[in-house]
Design a protein around this motif. Structure first.
Motif, PDB file in Angstrom:
ATOM      1  N   SER A 213       0.808  -1.221   0.000  1.00 24.56           N
ATOM      2  CA  SER A 213       0.000   0.000   0.000  1.00 24.56           C
ATOM      3  C   SER A 213       0.844   1.275   0.000  1.00 24.56           C
ATOM      4  N   ARG A 214       2.153   1.149   0.294  1.00 19.94           N
ATOM      5  CA  ARG A 214       3.002   2.341   0.377  1.00 19.94           C
ATOM      6  C   ARG A 214       4.022   2.414  -0.752  1.00 19.94           C
ATOM      7  N   ARG A 216       3.638   3.127  -4.063  1.00 18.11           N
ATOM      8  CA  ARG A 216       3.530   4.260  -4.981  1.00 18.11           C
ATOM      9  C   ARG A 216       4.151   5.510  -4.379  1.00 18.11           C
ATOM     10  N   ALA A 217       3.853   5.792  -3.127  1.00 22.17           N
ATOM     11  CA  ALA A 217       4.419   6.976  -2.486  1.00 22.17           C
ATOM     12  C   ALA A 217       5.935   6.859  -2.366  1.00 22.17           C
ATOM     13  N   ALA A 218       6.417   5.651  -2.066  1.00 23.03           N
ATOM     14  CA  ALA A 218       7.865   5.453  -1.932  1.00 23.03           C
ATOM     15  C   ALA A 218       8.573   5.646  -3.263  1.00 23.03           C
ATOM     16  N   GLY A 220       7.934   7.563  -5.608  1.00 23.94           N
ATOM     17  CA  GLY A 220       8.069   8.974  -5.922  1.00 23.94           C
ATOM     18  C   GLY A 220       9.306   9.608  -5.303  1.00 23.94           C
ATOM     19  N   GLN A 221       9.893   8.944  -4.304  1.00 22.50           N
ATOM     20  CA  GLN A 221      11.078   9.479  -3.633  1.00 22.50           C
ATOM     21  C   GLN A 221      12.362   8.804  -4.096  1.00 22.50           C
ATOM     22  N   ARG A 265       7.548   5.549   5.775  1.00 19.65           N
ATOM     23  CA  ARG A 265       6.966   4.636   4.795  1.00 19.65           C
ATOM     24  C   ARG A 265       6.827   3.219   5.345  1.00 19.65           C
TER      25      ARG A 265
END
Length: 404
Positions: A213-214, A216-218, A220-221, A265
């Motif tokens: 679940s995390r 996509r956000a990760a 981006g970094q 994250r």
């Protein structure tokens, strides 16, 4: 499968003209095709080199055939519909070829516009010379530009389909590379997978385990070349809610930035190792995941964990049975005491190795008076005698009870 099918020639504007006019236009085809190529080379810089030499002659022939197909259509000949479909297919194939060559559709669309202008100029001149009425010439213009629009659409469809196809193929190659790295395949195999995936081999790789679940956000970094294992990851079958990212780097000192970038994250960051040793990075990350808790615990965790901060616990948990045997051996002198007394002396022994015998610090950790610490240490010296001054034995005590 094309993203768009060709229109029926019957849907294009109708152009009524005598066979003599069509014949006059056909006589201009070779010259017109050559002028189209010259104009495109001059006005569309991306095609200056591809149009040289043998390739230029091939393209000139293709332009002439396209113009011939247009005149078949304009003449409403029985072969016109078949010619149109063949030209549409050729334009579709051209779009795919441009995508494979790495050129964008902008250059090709510019070439179509230039070609339409030159073709209209030359063919309309022939129509005017043959005294074709103004109304018919207007219909002819509409047909020319509708025809070019159809060819442009065909090439755009081919270009898009090829990009989609190559994108899917490359994703499959990247997945195979990720799986090979996580399995620990031989370096020669890994290099072959990397070459097929057009993936630039980095100096180092770091395995990062985190909840699905995390991801996509990760991402981006992280570096755009980060690999994500989207299929079943080796040794992760019992943790289905977690996945693995392989983050490339150029130097070991980039690790601190990686850990900071993944803050909050819920990730576990493995060691940063030479790229072909990603398997070892994964193994250590998974050991820390299991050391800290199950998949539910990992999913609920917010703070990112650096495996470098848990090396002592990893060492001590490598062989739990051996460590338990060591504890039993070290604590053997306490076995004859009452359980409550034995527990207090074990706590004191742990505080002793943790604080290197500093009585005030031990008392603060145990929430007792320093005199109580002194009393308990006296009991331990009676039980262990000279072993409390033996450096090798102190190491064994530290391994057995010093780290929880």
């Amino acid at each position: 499968m094309a993203t768009r099918e060709p229109r029926s020639p019957r849907d294009l504007p109708h152009f009524e003209v005598s066979p003599e006019v069509i014949a006059a236009m056909r006589a201009e085809l070779a010259r017109t095709g050559g002028e189209v190529v010259v104009a495109i080379r001059s006005e569309v810089p991306e095609y200056a080199d591809p149009f040289r030499g043998e390739m230029g002659r091939t393209i000139e022939t293709a332009v002439t055939l396209a113009l011939g197909g247009f005149l078949d259509l304009a003449a409403s000949q029985p072969a016109g519909e078949g010619s149109f479909e063949r030209v549409w297919d050729a334009a579709y194939a051209l779009g795919r070829g441009e995508a494979r060559s790495g050129r964008s559709m902008e250059a090709l669309l510019s070439a179509y516009r230039v070609g339409a202008r030159v073709a209209w100029r030359d063919l309309s001149r022939a129509a005017v010379s043959a005294s074709v009425p103004a109304g018919a010439i207007a219909s002819f213009a509409e047909l020319v530009f509708d025809y070019i629009d159809e060819l442009s659409a065909a090439s755009a469809a081919g270009h898009a389909d090829e990009l989609a196809r190559t994108g899917r193929v490359r994703l499959r190659y990247l997945e195979r590379l990720a799986q090979a790295l996580l399995r620990g395949d031989p370096a020669t195999d890994l290099e072959s997978h990397a070459h097929r995936a057009e993936w630039v081999v980095p100096d180092v790789l770091t395995a990062v385990v985190l909840p699905e679940s995390r991801v996509r956000a990760a991402l981006g970094q992280l570096d755009a070349a980060t690999l994500q294992a989207t299929e079943q990851v080796p040794d992760l079958e019992d943790l289905p809610d977690l996945t693995v990212l392989l983050v490339p780097g150029r130097a070991q000192d980039a690790r601190a930035a990686l850990v900071r970038g993944l803050a909050d994250r819920g990730a576990v960051v493995g060691p940063t190792l030479p790229w072909s040793e990603a398997r070892r990075s994964l193994e250590r990350a998974l050991r820390v995941v299991r050391l800290l808790g199950d998949a539910d615990g990992a999913a609920a965790r917010v703070a990112t964990v650096d495996t470098e901060d848990h090396l002592d616990r990893l060492v001590l948990s490598a062989d739990p049975a051996a460590r338990q045997d060591l504890r039993t051996q070290v604590l053997a002198p306490l076995q004859d005491l009452r359980p409550a007394a034995a527990d207090k002396l074990e706590e004191t022994l742990r505080a002793w190795v943790r604080h290197q015998g500093r009585r005030e610090d031990m008392a603060a950790e145990l929430f007792v008076h320093p005199q109580t610490v002194r009393y308990r240490m006296g009991q331990l010296r009676e039980l262990y005698a000279e072993r409390l001054t033996d450096p090798d034995w102190v190491v064994r005590v530290t391994l057995a009870v010093g780290v929880e």
